[in-house]
Design a protein around this motif. Structure first.
Motif, mmCIF file in Angstrom:
data_model
loop_
_atom_site.group_PDB
_atom_site.id
_atom_site.type_symbol
_atom_site.label_atom_id
_atom_site.label_comp_id
_atom_site.label_asym_id
_atom_site.label_seq_id
_atom_site.Cartn_x
_atom_site.Cartn_y
_atom_site.Cartn_z
ATOM 1 N N ARG A 100 -20.991 -17.668 46.418
ATOM 2 C CA ARG A 100 -19.772 -18.195 45.799
ATOM 3 C C ARG A 100 -19.075 -19.001 46.882
ATOM 4 N NH1 ARG A 100 -17.298 -16.944 41.172
ATOM 5 N NH2 ARG A 100 -18.684 -15.166 40.888
ATOM 6 N N ILE A 101 -19.009 -20.291 46.720
ATOM 7 C CA ILE A 101 -18.640 -21.182 47.821
ATOM 8 C C ILE A 101 -17.317 -21.884 47.534
ATOM 9 C CG2 ILE A 101 -19.336 -23.221 49.141
ATOM 10 C CD1 ILE A 101 -22.278 -22.354 48.327
ATOM 11 N N VAL A 102 -16.439 -21.853 48.524
ATOM 12 C CA VAL A 102 -15.176 -22.582 48.484
ATOM 13 C C VAL A 102 -15.150 -23.524 49.682
ATOM 14 C CG1 VAL A 102 -12.658 -22.426 48.605
ATOM 15 C CG2 VAL A 102 -13.956 -20.714 47.305
ATOM 16 N N VAL A 103 -14.835 -24.795 49.452
ATOM 17 C CA VAL A 103 -14.720 -25.785 50.516
ATOM 18 C C VAL A 103 -13.253 -26.197 50.620
ATOM 19 C CG1 VAL A 103 -15.507 -27.995 51.425
ATOM 20 C CG2 VAL A 103 -17.053 -26.601 50.014
ATOM 21 N N LYS A 134 -41.165 -19.475 38.788
ATOM 22 C CA LYS A 134 -40.612 -20.372 37.785
ATOM 23 C C LYS A 134 -39.596 -19.679 36.898
ATOM 24 C CE LYS A 134 -44.585 -23.500 37.607
ATOM 25 N NZ LYS A 134 -45.637 -24.108 36.747
ATOM 26 N N SER A 135 -39.713 -18.374 36.764
ATOM 27 C CA SER A 135 -38.772 -17.636 35.928
ATOM 28 C C SER A 135 -37.522 -17.200 36.692
ATOM 29 C CB SER A 135 -39.464 -16.393 35.352
ATOM 30 O OG SER A 135 -39.893 -15.526 36.398
ATOM 31 N N ASP A 136 -37.510 -17.455 37.988
ATOM 32 C CA ASP A 136 -36.391 -17.033 38.836
ATOM 33 C C ASP A 136 -35.469 -18.226 39.079
ATOM 34 O OD1 ASP A 136 -34.678 -15.757 40.576
ATOM 35 O OD2 ASP A 136 -36.047 -15.832 42.283
ATOM 36 N N LYS A 137 -34.575 -18.464 38.116
ATOM 37 C CA LYS A 137 -33.635 -19.582 38.243
ATOM 38 C C LYS A 137 -32.360 -19.085 38.919
ATOM 39 C CE LYS A 137 -32.950 -22.498 34.834
ATOM 40 N NZ LYS A 137 -32.442 -23.048 33.541
ATOM 41 N N ARG A 138 -31.878 -19.832 39.896
ATOM 42 C CA ARG A 138 -30.638 -19.504 40.596
ATOM 43 C C ARG A 138 -29.643 -20.648 40.408
ATOM 44 N NH1 ARG A 138 -32.041 -15.926 44.779
ATOM 45 N NH2 ARG A 138 -33.742 -14.609 44.051
ATOM 46 N N CYS A 139 -28.399 -20.311 40.140
ATOM 47 C CA CYS A 139 -27.361 -21.322 39.986
ATOM 48 C C CYS A 139 -26.170 -20.949 40.864
ATOM 49 C CB CYS A 139 -26.906 -21.424 38.531
ATOM 50 S SG CYS A 139 -28.224 -21.913 37.388
ATOM 51 N N VAL A 140 -25.639 -21.928 41.557
ATOM 52 C CA VAL A 140 -24.498 -21.680 42.435
ATOM 53 C C VAL A 140 -23.349 -22.595 42.031
ATOM 54 C CG1 VAL A 140 -25.865 -20.894 44.403
ATOM 55 C CG2 VAL A 140 -25.363 -23.327 44.157
ATOM 56 N N GLU A 141 -22.140 -22.121 42.331
ATOM 57 C CA GLU A 141 -20.935 -22.847 41.977
ATOM 58 C C GLU A 141 -20.109 -23.124 43.225
ATOM 59 O OE1 GLU A 141 -20.375 -20.786 37.580
ATOM 60 O OE2 GLU A 141 -19.232 -20.036 39.289
ATOM 61 N N PHE A 142 -19.545 -24.317 43.284
ATOM 62 C CA PHE A 142 -18.690 -24.719 44.391
ATOM 63 C C PHE A 142 -17.300 -25.029 43.855
ATOM 64 C CE2 PHE A 142 -22.877 -25.455 45.946
ATOM 65 C CZ PHE A 142 -22.823 -25.457 47.327
ATOM 66 N N VAL A 143 -16.298 -24.610 44.616
ATOM 67 C CA VAL A 143 -14.914 -24.994 44.347
ATOM 68 C C VAL A 143 -14.402 -25.705 45.590
ATOM 69 C CG1 VAL A 143 -12.568 -24.196 43.896
ATOM 70 C CG2 VAL A 143 -14.513 -23.084 42.761
ATOM 71 N N MET A 144 -13.964 -26.946 45.436
ATOM 72 C CA MET A 144 -13.381 -27.706 46.544
ATOM 73 C C MET A 144 -11.874 -27.793 46.345
ATOM 74 S SD MET A 144 -16.669 -28.500 46.298
ATOM 75 C CE MET A 144 -16.888 -29.725 45.038
ATOM 76 N N ALA A 172 -15.010 -37.586 49.423
ATOM 77 C CA ALA A 172 -16.405 -37.782 49.821
ATOM 78 C C ALA A 172 -17.329 -36.714 49.234
ATOM 79 C CB ALA A 172 -16.521 -37.767 51.348
ATOM 80 N N LEU A 173 -16.761 -35.662 48.670
ATOM 81 C CA LEU A 173 -17.567 -34.563 48.151
ATOM 82 C C LEU A 173 -17.851 -34.751 46.668
ATOM 83 C CD1 LEU A 173 -15.797 -31.564 49.938
ATOM 84 C CD2 LEU A 173 -17.767 -32.896 50.715
ATOM 85 N N PRO A 174 -19.018 -34.322 46.208
ATOM 86 C CA PRO A 174 -19.332 -34.453 44.781
ATOM 87 C C PRO A 174 -18.532 -33.450 43.967
ATOM 88 C CG PRO A 174 -21.056 -33.220 45.886
ATOM 89 C CD PRO A 174 -20.103 -33.682 46.958
ATOM 90 N N LYS A 185 -22.181 -34.421 54.869
ATOM 91 C CA LYS A 185 -23.328 -33.838 55.570
ATOM 92 C C LYS A 185 -23.228 -32.314 55.612
ATOM 93 C CE LYS A 185 -25.633 -33.925 60.092
ATOM 94 N NZ LYS A 185 -25.607 -34.533 61.462
ATOM 95 N N GLN A 186 -22.057 -31.785 55.935
ATOM 96 C CA GLN A 186 -21.902 -30.337 56.001
ATOM 97 C C GLN A 186 -21.980 -29.710 54.613
ATOM 98 O OE1 GLN A 186 -22.337 -29.515 58.981
ATOM 99 N NE2 GLN A 186 -21.882 -31.605 59.680
ATOM 100 N N PHE A 187 -21.487 -30.414 53.614
ATOM 101 C CA PHE A 187 -21.608 -29.932 52.240
ATOM 102 C C PHE A 187 -23.078 -29.780 51.867
ATOM 103 C CE2 PHE A 187 -21.990 -30.524 47.679
ATOM 104 C CZ PHE A 187 -21.006 -29.679 47.175
ATOM 105 N N GLU A 188 -23.895 -30.763 52.216
ATOM 106 C CA GLU A 188 -25.322 -30.691 51.914
ATOM 107 C C GLU A 188 -25.986 -29.532 52.653
ATOM 108 O OE1 GLU A 188 -28.913 -31.336 50.211
ATOM 109 O OE2 GLU A 188 -26.968 -32.176 49.639
ATOM 110 N N THR A 189 -25.527 -29.247 53.879
ATOM 111 C CA THR A 189 -26.051 -28.100 54.615
ATOM 112 C C THR A 189 -25.776 -26.808 53.864
ATOM 113 O OG1 THR A 189 -25.846 -29.156 56.780
ATOM 114 C CG2 THR A 189 -25.831 -26.757 56.747
ATOM 115 N N VAL A 190 -24.561 -26.673 53.328
ATOM 116 C CA VAL A 190 -24.209 -25.463 52.587
ATOM 117 C C VAL A 190 -25.010 -25.371 51.291
ATOM 118 C CG1 VAL A 190 -22.337 -24.217 51.454
ATOM 119 C CG2 VAL A 190 -21.926 -25.352 53.629
#
Length: 330
Positions: A79-82, A109-119, A7-9, A64-69
């Motif tokens: 740094r997120i692990v599910v 606009k110059s402050d770009k943030r990128c996050v990574e998920f590991v499931m 169910a997770l992307p 739903k909880q994934f979207e909350t995170v």
């Protein structure tokens, strides 16, 4: 049983190839014109965050909880692990992995943030190797926060000592956890935070600020009972709210062994209303508060001897992502 992992992307990758997969994911995004980090600074993480989806989690709930995170991470890059346990060892790899990334703008606009998920999806037979895999996915120089969601038994969760012992905060929602979740002898019980208490912050602040206008001695003088009534949807909030009132009245000097603290469900109600009544055994003094979370309207009524005060107000719970930050950092 439906697989919450599905169910997770994300993109399926070999468990041993997670770092390489993340690099390739961002490169592919950049080639196709999708948002991607232009430098390592865009992936400046603030915390390690582990979301552990228990066996009672449904696929819809997992999404739903994934979207909350995800919403939380937009404010606090993490740094997120599910973790997605499987209830039995069906024919499948002992451990499977997915990766997911998202970029968004910060305060400019110059402050770009990128996050990574590991499931990580794991079977019972893979359970002994889970901590090693999680530790390689986390950053060693960042604090760890651990959210245990819909676990089936405290004893089973207690087996995850690596996460419970290392975590700066362990987040539990007492509305959907086993009854002994808040009293179980966790390795570091002082780190446990109840999400029910945290999402009540706007109500606690509103009631506290209203009562702060009166001298504590007047509030506690002759107080015989504190009654909290609730609809079925907010039973846990009512339980936590009456415990908070008990502590705050004690701080005002009340002898709580002489006051009855009652939590009462409203018959046949299926909405999300709460009510507080201070009973002094006489028409005056009195204090009443009514809040309907469905409409967002609340009403204060009180008279402590200086005349009736009637004050309409707003009422709400914290959003799920803000509840996480309240539990983690405050």
């Amino acid at each position: 049983m439906p697989d919450i992992f599905e169910a997770l992307p994300g993109i399926d990758v070999p468990v041993s190839g997670i770092p390489k997969g993340l690099t390739q994911m961002w490169a592919s995004n950049a080639e196709s014109g999708q948002p991607s980090p232009e430098s390592e600074d865009a992936k400046a993480m603030q915390v390690n965050f582990v979301l552990h989806l228990g066996l009672n989690t449904t696929p819809d709930d997992a999404a739903k909880q994934f979207e909350t995170v995800v919403k939380f991470a937009r404010r606090y890059p993490s740094r997120i692990v599910v973790l997605c346990p499987r209830s039995n060892d069906e024919p499948a790899p002992e451990m499977r992995a997915k990766i997911y990334g998202e970029c968004f703008l910060g305060r400019s606009k110059s402050d770009k943030r990128c996050v990574e998920f590991v499931m990580l999806s794991y079977s019972k037979s893979a359970r002994p190797y889970l901590e090693n895999q999680v530790s390689t996915a986390l950053s060693t120089d960042l604090p760890l926060y651990y959210w245990a969601h819909r676990f089936s038994a405290s004893g089973r969760l207690a087996d995850y000592r690596y996460l419970l012992s290392r975590a700066k905060r362990v987040l539990i929602d007492s509305a959907i956890s086993p009854p002994d979740a808040l009293t179980y002898p966790w390795p570091n019980p002082e780190t446990t935070r109840d999400l029910v208490y945290c999402r009540l912050l706007p109500i606690r602040q509103s009631v506290g600020q209203f009562l702060a206008a009166y001298p504590p001695a007047k509030i506690i003088a002759g107080l015989k009972a504190v009654n909290v009534r609730h609809d079925s949807a907010v039973a846990a909030e009512a339980r936590v709210l009456v415990a908070w009132l008990q502590r705050r009245l004690a701080a005002c000097g009340a002898k709580n062994d002489t006051i009855a603290f009652n939590v009462t469900p409203r018959a046949a109600e299926m909405t999300s209303s709460l009510a507080i009544d201070f009973d002094y055994g006489a028409p005056c003094p009195f204090f009443r508060w009514r809040g309907d979370l469905g409409t967002g309207h609340a009403l204060f009524e009180a008279d402590f001897g200086s005349g009736l005060t009637r004050l309409p107000a707003a009422v709400s719970l914290l959003s799920p992502e803000n509840t996480l930050s309240e539990a983690m950092f405050f």
